[in-house]
Design an enzyme around this catalytic site. Structure first.
Site, PDB file in Angstrom:
ATOM      1  N   LYS A 170      -5.667   2.324 -17.448  1.00 36.13           N
ATOM      2  CA  LYS A 170      -5.281   1.176 -16.508  1.00 36.13           C
ATOM      3  C   LYS A 170      -6.110   0.233 -16.793  1.00 36.13           C
ATOM      4  CE  LYS A 170      -3.979   0.299 -11.826  1.00 36.13           C
ATOM      5  NZ  LYS A 170      -4.296   0.890 -10.130  1.00 36.13           N
TER       6      LYS A 170
ATOM      7  N   SER B 105       0.207   1.172  -7.877  1.00 34.06           N
ATOM      8  CA  SER B 105       0.030   0.249  -8.782  1.00 34.06           C
ATOM      9  C   SER B 105      -0.375   0.734 -10.183  1.00 34.06           C
ATOM     10  CB  SER B 105      -0.751  -0.706  -8.443  1.00 34.06           C
ATOM     11  OG  SER B 105      -2.194  -0.091  -8.480  1.00 34.06           O
TER      12      SER B 105
ATOM     13  N   SER C  37      -2.132   4.458  -5.197  1.00 37.16           N
ATOM     14  CA  SER C  37      -1.859   4.065  -6.614  1.00 37.16           C
ATOM     15  C   SER C  37      -1.776   5.098  -7.743  1.00 37.16           C
ATOM     16  CB  SER C  37      -2.509   2.849  -6.774  1.00 37.16           C
ATOM     17  OG  SER C  37      -2.015   1.575  -6.341  1.00 37.16           O
TER      18      SER C  37
HETATM   19  N1  GLN Z   1       0.742   0.184  -2.738  1.00 33.53           N
HETATM   20  C1  GLN Z   1      -0.649   0.076  -2.083  1.00 33.53           C
HETATM   21  C2  GLN Z   1      -0.892  -1.622  -1.965  1.00 33.53           C
HETATM   22  O1  GLN Z   1      -0.175  -2.466  -2.491  1.00 33.53           O
HETATM   23  C3  GLN Z   1      -1.692   0.779  -2.632  1.00 33.53           C
HETATM   24  C4  GLN Z   1      -2.010   0.022  -3.845  1.00 33.53           C
HETATM   25  C5  GLN Z   1      -3.207   0.890  -4.566  1.00 33.53           C
HETATM   26  O2  GLN Z   1      -3.338   1.884  -4.232  1.00 33.53           O
HETATM   27  N2  GLN Z   1      -3.834   0.318  -5.404  1.00 33.53           N
HETATM   28  O3  GLN Z   1      -2.098  -1.999  -1.490  1.00 33.53           O
END
Ligand code: GLN
Length: 485
Positions: A78, A153, A177
């Site tokens: 990532k 994400s 994420s």
């Molecule tokens: N969807 C969640 C957010 O937008 C989690 C994102 C994540 O785990 N980085 O914060």
């Protein structure tokens, strides 16, 4: 089977048997990226020269008797992982020209163990999102249906597994994420316990929640990757100094007599019928394998999303204060004076979701509101944590859906951020509690879209969720199905 279809452990055997070299495997992976990534957009940066040099070095190590499982395996990261000499954008315009001077700990550990880094994967900007649509580098498409999001994400990290453009990947999970995109792309995704893996060299979103973990084709590969990156690191004061078990050796423990809890708050009205059916089938399977199923309660679940969006945005507003156009990252070309330079660099460099969160977080931390929002959220977080500890007095693992619905269409939730936030209802509590959870493929919807099953474990008991998942994988073989790409 093509080279790019193989798991880590299958490829490892071929490399050891000298049926294949790492250079050949890496070339095959790079060719696969070339062939399909235009459609998927999982990669922000591909690093062919560096990868082939690392593959050559890996082949030499293997010739000299190196039997480490990751030696010579093509891995993607990532783009939140700092990588020496390789652009690291975090999905943002503000870092679109940032070339870090060092490797973070997880990356350094993968490299020491011989892994070959093939590139940096697309993600929501600063890991804020559940659909990969907030990336400055464009949305990632779900390889199972290119009109759908891969989740987020770590959408690029999941889509690359499904598109077979990396053998394994690393992602990060602050509120889901790793697990949610793994679920939407039919791969295995593991969020370890807070403190299990070092975050040194991982761009911070919400520091009390962020955790590093693998996305892989099967459970064995997840155990291999976790074993490689887990463990104490003096560069991250939140990493915990407890021994790292041999996760692969423990996979065969079985589920006979295992107590599996079903939190009643997670099996709600409104759960998509296909998701519900997949959960029912999984529960029946575990019963038939000798597990004991019990209903448990996590009474503060309904407050989790609200609590998370106070704490995560507060921490993000603080963490993201460092992007000011001074030392690195985007700097505006037209500013009069320092204050305007900060303001314009940030206004030009951050996307709208990131700005929304900085504003929410700054508001929650401002004097007069701090006690009402931030302090209150911290207290509720403790209650949520306590819910899990209470449940784990009764059961060994918890079984839940990952997401209330199968993957959704690109654009579908963009106009309504709250709808997007609510889709993380089953993953966020695990981060607030600081414990471990994984996602494993559990079938497909009527429309052929992947559905994931979540197993949540006691703090630092990644071993039990891995072996529980392994029993499921052996019986179901959902992981053998590949996306039509
Ligand atoms: N969807 C969640 C957010 O937008 C989690 C994102 C994540 O785990 N980085 O914060």
């Amino acid at each position: 089977m093509e080279i790019f279809d193989l798991t880590i452990h299958e490829l490892h055997e071929k490399l050891q048997a000298k049926e294949l070299s790492s250079v050949e495997a890496t070339r095959a992976m790079l060719a696969r990226i070339e062939a399909v990534d235009d459609k998927v957009n999982a990669y922000i940066t591909v690093t062919p020269e560096q990868a082939l040099a690392e593959a050559e070095a890996a082949d030499k190590r293997i010739a000299a008797g190196d039997i480490a499982t990751l030696t010579g395996i093509p891995v993607g990261l990532k783009d939140i992982f700092i990588t020496k000499g390789i652009r690291t954008t975090c999905g943002s315009k503000i870092l679109s020209n940032f070339i870090p001077p060092y490797d973070g700990t997880a990356v350094a550990r993968l490299k020491e163990r011989g892994a070959v880094i093939v590139g940096k994967l697309n993600q929501d900007e600063f890991a804020m999102g559940s659909s990969n649509e907030s990336s400055y580098f464009g949305p990632v498409k779900n390889p199972w249906n290119l009109e759908c999001t891969p989740g987020g994400s770590s959408g690029g990290s999941a889509a690359a597994i499904a598109a077979r453009t990396a053998t394994a990947t690393l992602g990060t999970d602050t509120g889901g994420s790793i697990r949610q995109p793994a679920s939407h792309c039919s791969c295995v995704g593991l969020k370890p316990t807070y403190g299990r893996v070092s975050r040194y060299g991982v761009i911070a979103y919400a520091s009390s929640l962020d955790q590093v973990g693998p996305l892989t084709r099967d459970v064995t590969d997840a155990a291999i990757m976790l074993g490689a990156v887990a463990g104490y690191d003096q560069m991250d004061s939140t990493s915990v100094n407890t021994p790292v078990p041999d996760y692969v050796a423990g996979l065969g423990a079985g589920v006979k007599g295992l107590k599996i809890g079903l939190p009643s708050q997670y099996f709600i009205e409104g759960l998509d019928p296909d998701v519900k059916r997949a959960m029912d089938e999984a529960i029946a399977l575990y019963k038939s394998l000798g597990a004991e199923i019990r209903e448990v309660s996590l009474p503060h679940t309904e407050y989790a999303v609200a609590t998370y969006y106070i704490i995560a945005t507060a921490e993000a507003s603080s963490n993201l204060a460092r992007y000011d156009g001074v030392r690195f990252g985007h700097r505006t070309e037209d500013a009069r004076g320092l204050a305007q330079m900060y303001a314009k660099s940030r206004a030009e460099g951050f996307g709208s979701e990131v700005k929304r969160r900085i504003m929410l977080g700054t508001y929650a931390l401002s004097s007069g509101y701090y006690d009402a929002y931030y302090l209150k959220a911290q207290k509720v977080r403790t209650l949520i944590q306590q819910d899990f500890l209470n449940a784990f007095q009764e059961v060994d693992v918890l079984l839940t859906p990952i997401a209330p619905t199968p993957p959704f269409k690109i654009g579908e939730k963009l106009a309504d951020p709250l709808q997007m936030y609510l889709s993380d209802i089953f993953t966020i509590p695990v981060n607030l509690a600081g414990t471990c959870g994984l996602s494993i493929p559990a079938g497909f919807s009527a429309a052929g879209l992947p559905i994931g099953l979540q197993l949540i474990g006691k703090p630092f008991d990644e071993q039990t969720i891995l072996s529980t998942a392994y029993s499921f994988e052996r019986e179901t073989q959902w992981h053998q199905k590949t996306a039509p790409l």
